[in-house]
Design a protein around this motif. Structure first.
Motif, short mmCIF file in Angstrom:
data_model
loop_
_atom_site.label_atom_id
_atom_site.label_comp_id
_atom_site.label_asym_id
_atom_site.label_seq_id
_atom_site.Cartn_x
_atom_site.Cartn_y
_atom_site.Cartn_z
N GLY A 1 -119.92 14.79 88.80
CA GLY A 1 -118.52 14.37 88.80
C GLY A 1 -118.43 12.86 88.70
O GLY A 1 -119.40 12.14 89.01
N ILE B 1 -110.55 11.95 87.17
CA ILE B 1 -111.90 12.44 87.42
C ILE B 1 -112.48 13.05 86.14
O ILE B 1 -111.74 13.48 85.25
CB ILE B 1 -111.94 13.50 88.54
CG1 ILE B 1 -111.03 14.70 88.19
CG2 ILE B 1 -111.58 12.90 89.88
CD1 ILE B 1 -111.18 15.87 89.15
N ASP B 2 -113.81 13.06 86.06
CA ASP B 2 -114.57 13.82 85.08
C ASP B 2 -115.39 14.85 85.84
O ASP B 2 -115.90 14.57 86.94
CB ASP B 2 -115.52 12.93 84.27
CG ASP B 2 -114.80 11.87 83.46
OD1 ASP B 2 -113.57 11.92 83.35
OD2 ASP B 2 -115.50 10.97 82.95
N LEU B 3 -115.54 16.02 85.27
CA LEU B 3 -116.36 17.07 85.87
C LEU B 3 -117.23 17.69 84.78
O LEU B 3 -116.79 17.82 83.64
CB LEU B 3 -115.49 18.15 86.52
CG LEU B 3 -114.59 17.70 87.69
CD1 LEU B 3 -113.64 18.83 88.06
CD2 LEU B 3 -115.42 17.27 88.89
N SER C 1 -117.74 20.17 80.00
CA SER C 1 -117.19 19.07 80.79
C SER C 1 -115.73 18.86 80.45
O SER C 1 -115.24 19.27 79.39
CB SER C 1 -117.97 17.76 80.52
OG SER C 1 -117.73 17.30 79.20
#
Length: 447
Positions: free
Chosen positions: A159, A239-241, A256
């Motif tokens: 993350g 956010i990035d996941l 992603s």
């Protein structure tokens, strides 16, 4: 082109859960990633500026007949200001940095453009929709920190937290209203012109203060814009996941999402709103006999007053919120040509493959819906210091997009170059899109 390239830190920006093949990295400030892409669907520069047809009006008319309100223009630029990362324990990797991004996306305003260029004579009883006007544009700095964690031999997750500092923003989406000309053979005139339910809003942040500074110089404007990148103007969070799952030693899947976040525009605001409804059958002038002390009836002034009373414009400084353009990726990858790289810290003597074949589906969420692309690639690890990738992509810009990437390492110093739509570089005027990425950095595989 850099997605799933496990020995480049930039792959963590596209998928924080990617499998990686290094223990530390440090980017050359301002040069670890430079990325520029631009494109347009439905039209190229050659269509407008070609000498094949000497009549520019005819060329524009031909383009406007073929292009639709769903066609769009886009520009994206990213520059990595700072990039670094290091291994934590046996399973974790921490990375952080700062990058600046420009993103401009505009749909072709089909109906307003036809009305302005051709007029309404050939479009009686047809609606011209102001909803065709839809665009977004922003310049911002992004401060980010991410963590990549290897859960077990098969699964890696990650993350990334992002803080956005807005430098400039302009957006106009969700507009409403139509203009039409209606035949009225039994009315006071042959035609009636109508503007119905007009509501067009243009929001800006970071623009109003520049507009009022009449004496500001170019250098002063640049300095003012740069000062806003330090979390002192409009801010946001996102956010990035991502994940990578190795189904077998040879086959893996991953996915992603990037920039799941909001920008809160609260300072240096200007909102322009145009709204209302209006009908007119035109002017009905009278010509009474006037003596020397009388003046003619001010028909145009009366018409303007009626117009201004019904179609209004309003300038405010209201706060507004925008979503960042959400990006999503999903891919699978199959390896052949087994090799052992003992320097891999994640798994002792983890099997590696010299050839990787994969397919990637990617997209970006936009005001009228997501844009998509599908890429198939062959990734070849020549040796520990040289890697290249060849790709074929299909997207809304082109059905024949060829790309290439090469990454080379000299001891711990890495340089990479990637380009999309290589065929378009032979004649950029005829290309619907072009993309270029390059970077310089230091990458270490052991402590």
């Amino acid at each position: 082109m850099l997605y799933n390239v496990d020995d480049l830190p930039q792959s963590l920006l596209q998928n924080p859960g990617a499998r990686i093949d290094f223990t530390r990295h440090f980017g050359i400030p301002f040069f670890s990633q430079l990325h520029l892409s631009a494109g347009s669907t439905g039209v190229t520069a050659h269509d407008i500026f070609s000498d094949e047809n000497g009549n520019v009006n005819e060329r524009v008319r031909n383009v406007m007949n073929t292009i639709t309100a769903g066609d769009y223009f886009s520009i994206n630029e990213q520059m990595e200001i700072l990039s670094l990362g290091w291994k934590i324990g046996n399973k974790g990797y921490f990375s952080a940095g700062i990058y600046q991004e420009l993103d401009v996306f505009a749909y072709f305003p089909k109906d307003p453009a036809v009305l302005a260029f051709e007029g309404n004579a050939d479009y009686i009883n047809q609606d011209f929709n102001f909803s065709d006007v839809s665009f977004t544009g922003e310049v911002l700095a992004v401060y980010h920190a991410g963590f990549n964690y290897k859960v077990d031999r098969k699964l890696t997750v990650g993350g990334r937290l992002k803080l956005y500092s807005g430098i400039f923003n302009a957006e106009s989406t969700g507009n409403e209203g139509v203009f039409r000309t209606v035949q009225t053979p039994n009315g006071p005139n042959f035609y009636r012109h109508e503007v119905d339910g007009l509501n067009v809003i243009v929001n800006t942040s970071g623009y109003a203060s520049l507009k009022v500074k009449d004496s500001i110089t170019v250098d002063g404007a640049v300095a003012d814009l740069l000062s806003r990148s330090l979390l002192g103007q409009n801010v946001g969070v996102g956010i990035d996941l991502g994940f990578n799952y190795r189904v077998t030693d040879q086959f893996s899947i991953n996915g992603s999402v990037q920039d799941l976040g909001l920008m809160f525009h609260q300072k240096d605001l200007e909102n322009s709103n145009y709204f209302g409804s209006f009908q007119t059958n035109g002017l009905e002038p009278l010509f009474p006999e006037l003596d020397g002390s009388e003046s003619a009836i001010p028909y145009w002034d009366v018409f303007e007053e009626r117009l201004d009373a019904n179609l209004r414009d309003e300038t405010t400084a209201n706060e507004y919120t925008t979503w960042r353009p959400l990006k999503f990726n999903a891919s699978f990858e199959f390896g052949t040509g087994k090799s052992i790289l003992p320097c891999d810290y994640l798994i002792s003597k983890r099997p590696r493959f010299m050839n990787l074949f994969g397919m990637l589906i990617s997209g970006v969420n936009r005001p009228k819906g997501p844009t998509y692309g599908v890429t198939a690639y062959w990734d070849r690890k020549v040796n520990d210091n040289l890697r290249f990738r060849l790709a074929y992509a299909v997207d809304e810009f082109s059905l024949t997009k060829l790309g290439a990437m090469v990454s080379s390492r000299f001891k711990n110093f890495n340089i990479y170059l990637a380009a999309n739509d290589i065929m378009g570089y032979t004649n950029l005027a005829k290309a619907n899109s072009a993309s270029l990425q390059l970077g310089l950095q230091f990458i270490f595989k052991d402590l």
